[in-house]
Scaffold this active site. Structure first.
Site, PDB file in Angstrom:
ATOM      1  N   CYS A  71      32.165  11.177  37.925  1.00 25.52           N
ATOM      2  CA  CYS A  71      33.190  11.119  36.745  1.00 25.52           C
ATOM      3  C   CYS A  71      33.693  12.634  36.121  1.00 25.52           C
ATOM      4  O   CYS A  71      32.623  13.523  35.863  1.00 25.52           O
ATOM      5  CB  CYS A  71      32.967  10.203  35.845  1.00 25.52           C
ATOM      6  SG  CYS A  71      33.700  10.362  34.200  1.00 25.52           S
ATOM      7  N   CYS A 142      29.201   5.877  33.508  1.00 34.33           N
ATOM      8  CA  CYS A 142      29.690   6.268  32.078  1.00 34.33           C
ATOM      9  C   CYS A 142      29.796   4.960  31.403  1.00 34.33           C
ATOM     10  O   CYS A 142      29.613   5.186  29.963  1.00 34.33           O
ATOM     11  CB  CYS A 142      30.861   7.245  32.128  1.00 34.33           C
ATOM     12  SG  CYS A 142      32.259   6.507  32.730  1.00 34.33           S
TER      13      CYS A 142
END
Length: 181
Positions: A71, A142
């Site tokens: 990410c 995340c």
């Protein structure tokens, strides 16, 4: 990069000189370079000439290609499965090359939405098909490890180009093939 990881460890309140962390900055730097090796790869290298003239005009689907990425917002991994379909126009691609295309773009700092589109565009560039469809189902660490901490959430993105966008029957055939176990 190793110096930066050493500084990061110190910033966390750790002692980078303690036995368990002595080689961590170097290992972390090597790991990050591996996680992002897609920056050093090109579509042409990945294809390696495996584009073949073939009078085949039926759908080609490779599904459940494993994918690992990072990410770009949190530098935390996300992973999942990619399904790719294309409708050839006189050219086909070596099947393993679809997985290699996934690898090139997933091994970069990414968002899943962009990754999905990049894979579809790369297949289009490789064989100029009548259409390309890509679906990614991803799990984002995340969301799992921080923030909302929802461990069972999955993110699904799709890109439909050409006939997959324009013809509902073609899109439906692809979706059916992807959902069959």
């Amino acid at each position: 990069m190793s110096k930066s990881y050493r500084m990061l460890l110190s910033s966390l309140g750790e002692d980078p000189e303690r036995q368990g962390l002595l080689k961590t900055p170097e290992r972390a730097a090597k790991a990050m370079l591996f996680f992002t090796k897609g920056y050093d790869q090109s579509l042409e290298e990945a294809l390696n000439g495996a584009v073949f003239d073939e009078d085949h005009d039926e759908m080609v689907v490779v599904k459940d290609i494993e994918m690992f990425s990072m990410c770009e917002h949190h530098l935390v991994p996300f992973y999942g499965k990619v399904s790719i379909g294309y409708l050839p126009c006189k050219k086909i691609l070596g099947l393993s090359k679809l997985a290699r295309i996934v690898e090139i773009f997933s091994r970069r700092l990414q968002v899943q939405e962009r990754l999905t589109k990049q894979i579809a565009v790369a297949v289009t560039q490789a064989v100029q098909p009548a259409g390309v469809a890509v679906i990614i189902e991803g799990v984002h660490m995340c969301m799992v490890m921080r923030g909302v901490q929802k461990i069972n959430s999955k993110t699904v993105t799709s890109t439909m180009l050409g006939v997959f966008r324009d013809d509902p029957k073609t899109r439906e055939e692809f979706l059916t093939l992807c959902n069959n176990k």
